[in-house]
Design a protein around this motif. Structure first.
Motif: not given
Ligand SMILES: Nc1ncnc2c1ncn2[C@@H]1O[C@H](COP(=O)(O)OP(=O)(O)O)[C@@H](O)[C@H]1O
Ligand SMILES: [Mg+2]
Length: 401
Positions: A17, A57, A60
């Motif tokens: 992440p 956005l 993505m």
């Protein structure tokens, strides 16, 4: 699971992440990679193609897609430059010139490298005179007047690409956050793509940016519409999301079916969420296969990480009046709301809140999908505001006049 296994497993968290962190499995982008592959093959065969523009956005997966494409170009022996545009053209020009020098120096074919170096030396030797020639040719110094830098860039790209074409090679310029770039340089780059295409020379702009990017490009040069293939980068469909979880975890463990179902539901196909919820579930697991309970335990951790990594800093960057505007947007409760709806929530006429609207658009927090409408650039921002009710008044930034 014993402590040792747990330690090993946790050291091996396969999720990534974070902005620009390449995922273990780049899910659902096969078609994009095929397009890139085709452009490379065509270049090698001496044909030209249009450049590519990706818009979508935040979170993505535009940056990681560009990184992967850059690697493809380099692996097949062609020249690639990668940069992230800023609002400072001095910085952006420097990044391009530096990138070109590096790409040339890294060129493995010695003969070609020497010819390209000779081009760079030639351009350097005449650069001192470019400013003078420019001043004679195009007097007047308005905002969009081409600078001597732009002249130098144009000559450099043209001469390099002439050499590259001989060898079935090409020059690829990857530009992330392209919408940020100052108008003069953006115009120069679009103009270059146009001119090189007309001359059949292998120069490609492969760009990514927010959903407003196609509009910004067309505004800069109307013919930009025909120069690029425009592609949207959005959420992954459910099957691709599920696949991504299965593949990402496969080398170290696997998810039980109920865990997988819940992860698919939580992430909603949004790549940044896929990595965040996957990572937290993995960290929370103390058995393999990973059970549904680990996903549940990881959920608040993932949400806190997302608040922290995606939303809080953006909220803090905004001025109090802009925060009020965003709060009103969130309270409208739709992905895209009209400026009138937002103003109504604020109990003010539209022109009175126009400055706050402009401020959050300029800061990249929101964009205008069509005239008179506004939407957040980060999925889940409205939900974050409604859920946590962050303060409008707290000053993180002294610049509010
Ligand atoms: N196709 C994908 N499959 C799985 N994860 C992805 C994919 N694309 C991006 N991600 C993950 O999403 C996050 C955001 O990616 P990033 O490229 O920074 O997005 P953007 O540039 O659009 O804001 C990163 O953690 C990345 O690993
Ligand atoms: Mg990015």
């Amino acid at each position: 699971m014993d402590n040792e296994t747990r330690a090993i497993m946790h050291g091996l968290n396969p999720f990534a992440p974070g902005a620009g962190r390449p995922p273990k499995d780049l899910a659902g982008r096969e078609h994009e990679l095929e397009i890139m592959d085709r452009i490379i093959s065509r270049t090698k065969a001496g044909y030209t193609s249009r450049g590519l523009v990706y818009s979508g956005l935040r979170g993505m997966g535009k940056t990681v897609l560009l990184l992967r494409m850059r690697d493809m170009v380099i692996n097949r022996g062609l020249l690639a430059i990668r940069m992230e545009a800023t609002t400072d053209s001095g910085h952006d020009y420097a990044a391009i010139f530096e990138g070109i020098s590096k790409a040339v120096l890294k060129q493995r074919d010695e003969g070609l490298r020497d010819r390209l170096l000779a081009v760079l030396r030639h351009i350097d030797s005449i650069s001192a005179n470019i400013g003078i020639i420019q001043a004679t040719l195009k007097p007047g110094a308005e905002d969009e007047t081409p600078s001597s830098d732009s002249f130098r860039l144009e000559m450099m790209v043209e001469e390099l690409c002439t050499e590259l074409k001989h060898d079935g090679s090409g020059l690829f310029l990857f530009i992330d956050e392209f919408q940020e770039m100052p108008a003069e340089l953006m115009g120069t780059i679009i103009g270059l793509q146009h001119a090189m295409g007309q001359d059949g020379l292998p120069f490609y702009v492969i760009a990514a940016g927010l959903p407003n990017l196609p509009g910004v490009l067309t505004k800069s040069r109307s013919y930009a519409e025909r120069l690029f293939e425009y592609r949207k980068i959005g959420r992954l469909p459910e099957n691709e999301t599920r696949d991504c979880y299965v593949k990402t975890i496969s080398r170290v463990s696997r998810f039980e079916d109920a865990a997988l179902d819940r992860l698919v539901e939580l992430s909603q196909g949004y790549p940044y969420f896929i990595q965040a919820y996957g990572s937290a579930a993995f960290e929370a697991a103390d058995s393999s296969p990973i059970p549904r309970s680990a996903v549940g335990a990881g959920e608040p951790v993932a949400r806190a990480a997302l608040d922290n990594g995606l939303y809080e800093s953006r909220w803090q960057r905004a001025r109090p009046s802009e925060r009020e505007y965003m709060r009103a947007m969130a309270s409208v409760g739709k992905d895209t709301c009209s400026s009138a709806e937002v103003a109504e929530k604020l109990h003010r006429p539209v022109p009175e809140v126009a400055r706050a609207r402009k401020g959050i658009i300029e800061a990249g927090l929101a964009y205008s999908p069509e005239r008179g409408f506004i939407a957040f650039t980060v999925p889940g921002m409205a939900d974050y505001i409604r859920r946590t009710g962050p303060l409008s008044e707290q000053t993180y930034d002294e610049s509010e006049p």
